[in-house]
Design a protein around this motif. Sequence first.
Motif, mmCIF file in Angstrom:
data_model
loop_
_atom_site.group_PDB
_atom_site.id
_atom_site.type_symbol
_atom_site.label_atom_id
_atom_site.label_comp_id
_atom_site.label_asym_id
_atom_site.label_seq_id
_atom_site.Cartn_x
_atom_site.Cartn_y
_atom_site.Cartn_z
ATOM 1 N N GLY A 43 -5.648 11.570 7.647
ATOM 2 C CA GLY A 43 -4.562 10.630 7.455
ATOM 3 C C GLY A 43 -4.449 10.358 5.961
ATOM 4 O O GLY A 43 -5.398 10.602 5.207
ATOM 5 N N ILE A 44 -3.294 9.870 5.525
ATOM 6 C CA ILE A 44 -3.106 9.632 4.091
ATOM 7 C C ILE A 44 -3.579 8.218 3.760
ATOM 8 O O ILE A 44 -3.019 7.245 4.258
ATOM 9 N N ILE A 45 -4.614 8.128 2.949
ATOM 10 C CA ILE A 45 -5.061 6.805 2.504
ATOM 11 C C ILE A 45 -4.964 6.724 0.986
ATOM 12 O O ILE A 45 -5.128 7.718 0.299
ATOM 13 N N ARG A 46 -4.719 5.545 0.499
ATOM 14 C CA ARG A 46 -4.532 5.294 -0.937
ATOM 15 C C ARG A 46 -3.367 6.103 -1.494
ATOM 16 O O ARG A 46 -2.345 5.561 -1.840
ATOM 17 N N SER A 47 -3.558 7.424 -1.618
ATOM 18 C CA SER A 47 -2.452 8.262 -2.085
ATOM 19 C C SER A 47 -2.698 9.670 -1.568
ATOM 20 O O SER A 47 -3.828 10.019 -1.233
ATOM 21 N N PRO A 48 -1.650 10.475 -1.513
ATOM 22 C CA PRO A 48 -1.864 11.868 -1.102
ATOM 23 C C PRO A 48 -2.894 12.557 -1.993
ATOM 24 O O PRO A 48 -3.740 13.300 -1.495
ATOM 25 N N ASP A 49 -2.861 12.298 -3.293
ATOM 26 C CA ASP A 49 -3.820 12.938 -4.199
ATOM 27 C C ASP A 49 -5.250 12.517 -3.901
ATOM 28 O O ASP A 49 -6.147 13.347 -3.837
ATOM 29 N N ALA A 65 0.838 -1.206 0.000
ATOM 30 C CA ALA A 65 0.000 0.000 0.000
ATOM 31 C C ALA A 65 0.870 1.253 0.000
ATOM 32 O O ALA A 65 0.579 2.228 -0.684
ATOM 33 N N ILE A 66 1.957 1.183 0.762
ATOM 34 C CA ILE A 66 2.850 2.345 0.821
ATOM 35 C C ILE A 66 3.506 2.568 -0.537
ATOM 36 O O ILE A 66 3.617 3.689 -1.018
ATOM 37 N N GLN A 67 3.911 1.481 -1.150
ATOM 38 C CA GLN A 67 4.475 1.555 -2.489
ATOM 39 C C GLN A 67 3.471 2.186 -3.463
ATOM 40 O O GLN A 67 3.796 3.100 -4.212
ATOM 41 N N ALA A 68 2.255 1.686 -3.372
ATOM 42 C CA ALA A 68 1.218 2.155 -4.289
ATOM 43 C C ALA A 68 0.865 3.611 -4.045
ATOM 44 O O ALA A 68 0.460 4.329 -4.962
ATOM 45 N N MET A 69 1.038 4.053 -2.805
ATOM 46 C CA MET A 69 0.663 5.404 -2.417
ATOM 47 C C MET A 69 1.322 6.463 -3.311
ATOM 48 O O MET A 69 0.742 7.465 -3.660
ATOM 49 N N TRP A 70 2.576 6.212 -3.671
ATOM 50 C CA TRP A 70 3.307 7.216 -4.448
ATOM 51 C C TRP A 70 3.008 7.140 -5.930
ATOM 52 O O TRP A 70 3.475 7.944 -6.707
ATOM 53 N N ASP A 71 2.217 6.141 -6.308
ATOM 54 C CA ASP A 71 1.939 5.938 -7.711
ATOM 55 C C ASP A 71 0.706 6.734 -8.117
ATOM 56 O O ASP A 71 -0.229 6.206 -8.662
ATOM 57 N N GLN A 72 0.713 8.008 -7.833
ATOM 58 C CA GLN A 72 -0.499 8.790 -8.038
ATOM 59 C C GLN A 72 -0.436 9.687 -9.275
ATOM 60 O O GLN A 72 -1.432 10.218 -9.709
ATOM 61 N N GLU A 73 0.750 9.820 -9.858
ATOM 62 C CA GLU A 73 0.908 10.731 -10.990
ATOM 63 C C GLU A 73 0.153 10.221 -12.199
ATOM 64 O O GLU A 73 0.164 9.023 -12.474
ATOM 65 N N PRO A 74 -0.480 11.107 -12.969
ATOM 66 C CA PRO A 74 -1.083 10.665 -14.235
ATOM 67 C C PRO A 74 0.005 10.145 -15.179
ATOM 68 O O PRO A 74 1.069 10.746 -15.294
ATOM 69 N N LYS A 75 -0.265 9.006 -15.816
ATOM 70 C CA LYS A 75 0.762 8.365 -16.651
ATOM 71 C C LYS A 75 0.642 8.728 -18.119
ATOM 72 O O LYS A 75 1.552 8.533 -18.896
ATOM 73 N N THR A 76 -0.550 9.158 -18.523
ATOM 74 C CA THR A 76 -0.756 9.472 -19.941
ATOM 75 C C THR A 76 -1.433 10.834 -20.056
ATOM 76 O O THR A 76 -1.986 11.350 -19.079
ATOM 77 N N THR A 78 -10.234 10.798 7.902
ATOM 78 C CA THR A 78 -9.971 9.450 8.387
ATOM 79 C C THR A 78 -8.687 9.446 9.191
ATOM 80 O O THR A 78 -7.822 10.289 8.981
ATOM 81 N N ASN A 79 -8.568 8.515 10.141
ATOM 82 C CA ASN A 79 -7.290 8.395 10.849
ATOM 83 C C ASN A 79 -6.525 7.130 10.412
ATOM 84 O O ASN A 79 -5.528 6.775 11.004
ATOM 85 N N TYR A 80 -7.029 6.472 9.379
ATOM 86 C CA TYR A 80 -6.169 5.475 8.731
ATOM 87 C C TYR A 80 -5.040 6.256 8.082
ATOM 88 O O TYR A 80 -5.275 7.297 7.471
ATOM 89 N N CYS A 81 -3.810 5.766 8.180
ATOM 90 C CA CYS A 81 -2.728 6.523 7.562
ATOM 91 C C CYS A 81 -1.602 5.594 7.147
ATOM 92 O O CYS A 81 -1.268 4.644 7.856
ATOM 93 N N LEU A 82 -1.051 5.875 5.978
ATOM 94 C CA LEU A 82 0.060 5.063 5.491
ATOM 95 C C LEU A 82 1.405 5.602 5.960
ATOM 96 O O LEU A 82 2.426 4.943 5.838
ATOM 97 N N PHE A 83 1.405 6.815 6.489
ATOM 98 C CA PHE A 83 2.639 7.399 7.005
ATOM 99 C C PHE A 83 2.914 6.846 8.405
ATOM 100 O O PHE A 83 2.002 6.415 9.101
ATOM 101 N N ASP A 84 4.164 6.934 8.809
ATOM 102 C CA ASP A 84 4.517 6.418 10.131
ATOM 103 C C ASP A 84 5.352 7.433 10.914
ATOM 104 O O ASP A 84 6.501 7.186 11.259
#
Lengths: 485, 474
Positions: B183-189, A273-284, B134-140
Motif C-alpha cells: 500500500g502507499i504510505i507517506r509517499s510513493p517514493d 497525508a494525501i496532500q503530503a504524499m505527492w510532496d516527494q520530489e527533491p526541492k534542491t 503494508t496494507n495501510y494505503c493513502l489511495f482509495d
Amino acid sequence: MTIEAPMTLHRIILKTGADLHGFRKAVRWLIAEELAPQHVVFAIDDAPGLFGDETVMDAPPVSIPKGVSRLIEQVVCHGDPERYALLYGLVWRVLNGERDLLEVASDPLVHRIDLMARSVRRDLHKMHAFVRFRRMQGELERFAAWFEPEHFILEAAAPFFVDRFRSMDWTILTPIGSTRWDRHELTFGPPGRREDAPDEDSFEEGWRGYYESVFNPARVNPTAMRAEMPKKYWRNMPETAAIPGLIQTAAQRVERMIEQEATMPTKRTPERAIQAMWDQEPKTLEELNAIIAKAGPLVPGATQAVFGEGPHHAEIVFVGEQPGDQEDLQGRPFVGPAGKLLTKAMREAGIEREQAYLTNAVKHFKFDQRGHRRIHAKPTAGEVKHYRPWLMKELELVRPKLIVALGATAVLALSGKATPITRSRGRAKFGAYEGYITVHPSYLLRLPDEATKQEAYEAFLNDLRRIHDLAQADLNTGELPLAAE
Amino acid sequence: MIGEWLSMGKGLLLKKGEPHRLSGSVEAKVHDLTETCSYGRHATSRPLPGPSPAPYLHARTKHEQSCGRPMDEKLSKKLRILADAAKYDASCSSSGAPKRKSDPDGLGSTVGTGICHAYTPDGRCVSLLKILLTNYCLFDCAYCVNRRSSNVKRAKFSVDEVVTLTVEFYKRNYIEGLFLSSGIIRSPDYTMEQMILVAKKLRRDHGFRGYIHLKTIPEASPWLIEEAGLWADRLSINLELPTEKSLEQLAPEKDGASIETAMAQMSERIEEAREERRHFSPAGQTTQMIVGADETTDADVLRKSATLYGHYAMKRVYYSAFSPIPDSSAILPLKSPPLMRENRLYQADWLLRYYGFDVDEIASSAEKGMLDLDVDPKLAWALKNRHRFPVDVNLADREMLLRVPGLGARAVDKIVVARKHTTLRLEDVARLTSGLKRAKPFLITADHHPKARLDKLDLRERLIEKPEQLSLFV
C-alpha cells in the motif's frame, strides 16, 4: 509350415531402483548377441529365478540417438517393472531401420514410453516442489525432510537441492534411499524412516497461516488443486492440514462478504497525508545529490558520485559524459586534463567557469583497470539512461537558459536518442530547453597531430563564442536573436 | 534416529568409495558410511563425518546469524493480514529468470519455468511468498480491499521482518522467492524505497539467489524504477482497469498516462539491459487487469492486451475476475462475473500470442464483444468459419492446424514431425491430443472425414463442455 525349435528366453537381472548402469551394460551385450526383444526378459534382483540367469558380458558401446538415451535415463527411474523390456524394444527398433522412431510420437510404443517419461519428470518436479525441510534440534543449523516419491528418482532429484541449498546442511529421507549434503559433499544411503526426520518446525505454523490466508474462498475449486497436488503427497506437507476447514467454510465466508453492506470508513479522510504524499520530489540540488549518493554506482568501482557544480540558477549548463580518474578522486567535475582544456577555452570565449554550471550525464566513474592505471570506459546506452532521470531533475532545478551537450553521450542523455555529433553540431532543442551541441574536450586531446588539433580547437572555441552570445542575447532581449545563428 | 543409515554397514545403495556421476552438476562420492554416526541429535557434541572437516561447518553462515530465531506470534499475525491483503494479485509465476545456482555461502537458485510449491483449494499455485509490505494505503481505489476507506485490519512489516520470512521460508523449501507489493504510505517514493531495500538486503546480506518480483509503484520517481530493476527478476505495474474512464471513476488517485509512462520506461530499460547483458528485471514485466468491476467488454479488454503486448513487450497480462472482498465499496457491482469469463480471456490471450490469431478475428466470433462462455474461443471461431474446414491432418500447414479446435501447439508440432514418417489415422491423433472430441468434426485423417457433420446446426450444442469446475491456471 515349418516347426521352429522353441526359443530360449534370456533372462537379464537388474538391481532394484533405477539401474541405468546395469541396463546400459545389458543392452550392449544383447545388441552384440543380436537378441531380439521377444527373446529377452528383464527381472529385478529380488525376484526368484525361473529360467536361470544370463551372465551379461562386456560388449562395445551402442550408438543411439541422443534423444533415445535421454529418454532411457528418465524412464529407468519409473516404478513399472516392465520399463526395461519396453526400453529395449525401443532400442531394438531404433537400431533396426527406425532410427527416427522418436519423431513418430503417435506410435503406440513411443507414446507409452513418453507417458512414462512424463510421469517420472512430473514426480521429479513434485519432489522439488513438495519436500518440506524441518530444522533439526541442536545448536548448528541442520535440516531434514521425509518424502515419498512415486518413482526411483532420489539420485536424479538431489542435484537440484544442492544447487539451491548449497550453504545448508540437509538430509532427505525416503523409502527408497536417503541423501545428505553437508555443504561439501553429497552422499547416498539406504532407505530412511518417517520417524527419523524431525516432527515439527517452528516456522510451520506461520507457513500454514500464510497458506490459509492466500486462499480466496470466492473461487473454491478443489478439483483443480488436486490435479496439481495429488492427495498422495499431502501427508508430508504441513500446510495441507488446513484444506478441509478452508473448503468447508468457504461458501459461508463468501455469503457473509456479499450480504455485508458497504460500511462507512471509521477513520476520517486523511486529507493532509494525501496532500503530503505527492510532496516527494527533491526541492534542491542538495536533496537530489543526496538521493544520487545513496543509490551508489551502477557499475561498481567508483570512489564517489561526482555531482554538478556551479551557481544554482546559472545561465549555461555544460553536460559532459562521465567523471574521469581525477574527477572521481577529487569529487568535482571537469578537473582532469579535459576539464582544464574546457576551462581554458571557456575563458578565451568570454565565459566565466564560475558563472556556468558543469555536470555529467553519468555521475560515477567507470573504468578498466590496467596495471596501476584506471582507463576510462565509455558508459553504455543503458547506463546513460539509468542516470537520465536524475539529470532531468537536475536541469529542472537549475533552470538554465541554455544547455550545452559536450559529445555524443551528453546528446543521448539530453535527447534520449543516439545522434552523431558531426551532423547535429550547433543549435539544438532538448525538450523545452534551448540547447547547443558540440564535441567533448577530451576529443581534442585525442587528436593525433598538432595541426588537426589546432583546427579542432578553433572550431570548439567558435562554438563556445556562439554559446556565449546566445546566452548573452537571451539575457538582454528575452528571446534568442537570429544574429547568433 | 535420524541418520541411522550412516551407521549401518549393510544394504547400502552404493558401494563404499565408488565414484558416482550424477546427471546434474554434482559429483557425489559415497564415503565410508560405516565409520561414525555423529549427526542428528548428538550433532553438537561430536565431530562430523566426511573426508575433510570443512571449516565452514563450524562457522555459521550469514543468514544463520540473523535469522535463526523462531517465528513469534506477532509476526504470524502480521503475515496473515498482509498475505490476505496481497492475494487479489493474480500473478503467481516465478518464471523467466536466468538460471542461477547458489554460492557456497549463499542461498537459492532459479529454474527456468519456476516451481509451484503448493496449491490452495481455489486451485491457485503458491510459488512466491506473496505479501504486502503494508496494507495501510493513502489511495482509495474502489475495487481494492486495502483502499484507505476500507475497515480491514491493518499491519506493517519492517524491512527485516520480510527478509527473515523470505529466507526462513525459502530454507524450508516452501517458496521460490518473494513477491512484494505494498500500500502507499507517506509517499510513493518512500514506499518504493522500502521495497527496494528488502530486495537489496536479500541479495547483498544473504546472497539470496531466489526469485524476486517487485510490484512497481508508477507514481514513484523514475530513478527508483531504475533501481528496482537492478535487484528484481521481474517488475510489474498493474493497470487494473482497461479504460481511462474506469480508472477515473474507480481509482481516483491513479492516472492511466503515468502508468503507461512507467511501463514504457521499464520495457525500454529491459530491452537495453538485455542487449548490454546487464541485470535489469531479466524476467521482463507483467501486468494485471480486473475483469467485471466495470462495463468493459472482452473484446476491448483483449484490444488493450494486444496494445500492452505490442508496445511494452509484456511477458504476460493477468486477468483477475473481480471477486467479492470484505468491506466492499458501494460503487462496485454486487455480483462477481463468472470465473469462466476469466478462463475464456486467458484462452483468447493465448490465441493472440501463440496461435496466430488477431484481436479482430476473436472479436468477430464474440457476441456483442463478449466471449462465448459455453465453448472455448478457438472453437467459437471455427464454428463461425466452417468454410475453412475440414483440415487434412496429413497435408495442412502448421498455421492452419493451429486453428483446429482441440489441437494445442504441442500436438501440432508433434503432428508435423510424425507425418514425415507415417500417415496419421484417427487413433494416432488420439494419442497426441486430449481434445479429439472437439477436433474430430473439423479434421480429415487417413481413415476419417467429417463430411456433412461439419455443417450440422447442432454442432455447437454437441461440443459444449459439461459444466465442470475448471482449472483456472494452466
